[in-house]
Design a protein around this motif. Sequence first.
Motif, PDB file in Angstrom:
ATOM      1  N   THR A  82      39.995  43.963  45.492  1.00 48.01           N
ATOM      2  CA  THR A  82      40.949  42.771  45.713  1.00 48.01           C
ATOM      3  C   THR A  82      40.595  42.031  46.822  1.00 48.01           C
ATOM      4  OG1 THR A  82      42.854  44.375  44.825  1.00 48.01           O
ATOM      5  CG2 THR A  82      43.484  42.636  46.412  1.00 48.01           C
ATOM      6  N   ARG A  83      39.938  42.815  47.674  1.00 48.66           N
ATOM      7  CA  ARG A  83      39.296  42.042  48.967  1.00 48.66           C
ATOM      8  C   ARG A  83      38.539  41.106  48.655  1.00 48.66           C
ATOM      9  NH1 ARG A  83      37.171  45.293  54.188  1.00 48.66           N
ATOM     10  NH2 ARG A  83      39.412  46.070  54.064  1.00 48.66           N
ATOM     11  N   GLN A  86      39.942  37.935  46.878  1.00 44.31           N
ATOM     12  CA  GLN A  86      40.756  37.211  47.910  1.00 44.31           C
ATOM     13  C   GLN A  86      39.841  36.204  48.642  1.00 44.31           C
ATOM     14  OE1 GLN A  86      42.981  39.959  50.082  1.00 44.31           O
ATOM     15  NE2 GLN A  86      44.730  39.891  48.890  1.00 44.31           N
TER      16      GLN A  86
ATOM     17  N   ARG B 103      42.759  43.069  38.485  1.00 46.06           N
ATOM     18  CA  ARG B 103      43.123  43.389  40.121  1.00 46.06           C
ATOM     19  C   ARG B 103      43.537  42.018  40.622  1.00 46.06           C
ATOM     20  NH1 ARG B 103      43.148  47.587  40.013  1.00 46.06           N
ATOM     21  NH2 ARG B 103      41.109  47.999  39.317  1.00 46.06           N
ATOM     22  N   LEU B 104      43.281  41.046  40.010  1.00 46.52           N
ATOM     23  CA  LEU B 104      43.911  39.795  40.629  1.00 46.52           C
ATOM     24  C   LEU B 104      45.545  39.923  40.530  1.00 46.52           C
ATOM     25  CD1 LEU B 104      42.756  37.165  41.762  1.00 46.52           C
ATOM     26  CD2 LEU B 104      42.904  35.993  39.434  1.00 46.52           C
ATOM     27  N   ASP B 106      47.148  42.486  40.075  1.00 48.27           N
ATOM     28  CA  ASP B 106      48.240  43.352  40.690  1.00 48.27           C
ATOM     29  C   ASP B 106      48.352  43.169  42.087  1.00 48.27           C
ATOM     30  OD1 ASP B 106      48.175  44.908  38.691  1.00 48.27           O
ATOM     31  OD2 ASP B 106      46.362  46.176  39.031  1.00 48.27           O
ATOM     32  N   ASP B 107      47.409  42.055  42.573  1.00 47.02           N
ATOM     33  CA  ASP B 107      47.784  41.624  44.216  1.00 47.02           C
ATOM     34  C   ASP B 107      48.989  41.102  44.462  1.00 47.02           C
ATOM     35  OD1 ASP B 107      47.364  40.677  46.615  1.00 47.02           O
ATOM     36  OD2 ASP B 107      45.685  39.657  46.208  1.00 47.02           O
TER      37      ASP B 107
END
Lengths: 131, 131
Positions: A82-83, A86, B103-104, B106-107
């Motif tokens: 996720t990091r 982003q 993952r994107l 889920d953010d």
Amino acid sequence: MRRKKQNDLLTDVELEFMTALWSLGGGGVRDILARIAPDRNLAYTSAATIMRILDDKGFVTSTKEGKQLIYAPALSKDAYQTRSLQNLSAKLFDNTPATLVARLVDDAGLSQESLEEIRALLDRRLGDADD
Amino acid sequence: MRRKKQNDLLTDVELEFMTALWSLGGGGVRDILARIAPDRNLAYTSAATIMRILDDKGFVTSTKEGKQLIYAPALSKDAYQTRSLQNLSAKLFDNTPATLVARLVDDAGLSQESLEEIRALLDRRLGDADD
DNA sequence: CTTGGTCTACGAAAGGTTTAGAAGGTCGCG
DNA sequence: CGCGACCTTCTAAACCTTTCGTAGACCAAG
């Protein structure tokens, strides 16, 4: 002392080691080194140094067990994924995730299967909160 | 001689300059420097050095116009976005783009709006071959 | 107790990145 | 012509990353 450059991203080699540690769950230097690509031929002390650096930077925790240090991730792989996304989204996609996905699905190298998997994901995610 | 480390990824500062150049389309060092964040206070010669490096690495082309060099991207932003995503997918997502999108989406920081935009994209892409 | 094996910590070397000053070219204008 | 303005190129310094050797701690076996 704080990191001065990046937010909190791993360097190349650090990522290599974190990947091994994530797949392992936890372990000592020797365990981790065994998970690294075998054609890498990295000295044991090099691996130990990398792990110490990861500890310094806070990416792993360490506990002494007998005479050796046992490492565990301080950050889950999911969280790091996720990091990273982003970061990439901010640096290269103007913080618009839709553009990122657009570029991803435009990629000719992507299989039909993958595309359908992705849509299924989205349907599931949007189906819940849909009004 | 080729790059020895990364495939062909830009460094942080290089990306900063390429972003300026992409938004400009093309221009001289002074034009590009004017597009960089103003609180950056980078010396003109530093900017010129970065552009020369980008030229050396093949990310831009340069043509002499009068006494100054005019730079243009040798690689489109779209193409570089694709390249970056492939790199991230390979390094951190096991080359499974579906996981990346998972993952994107889920953010929690992602807006409903963005999600719908993404699904619309996929529907457009998959709609043709839908059963 | 001494020796050998295993471990961590420290320090250094090589290479890449980022920044900027110094040096030298070129052009137009007085 | 000679000066100033502007440009590129060269070079160096500071920092980060990656790799590894050396040194010192610790423990078990002879």
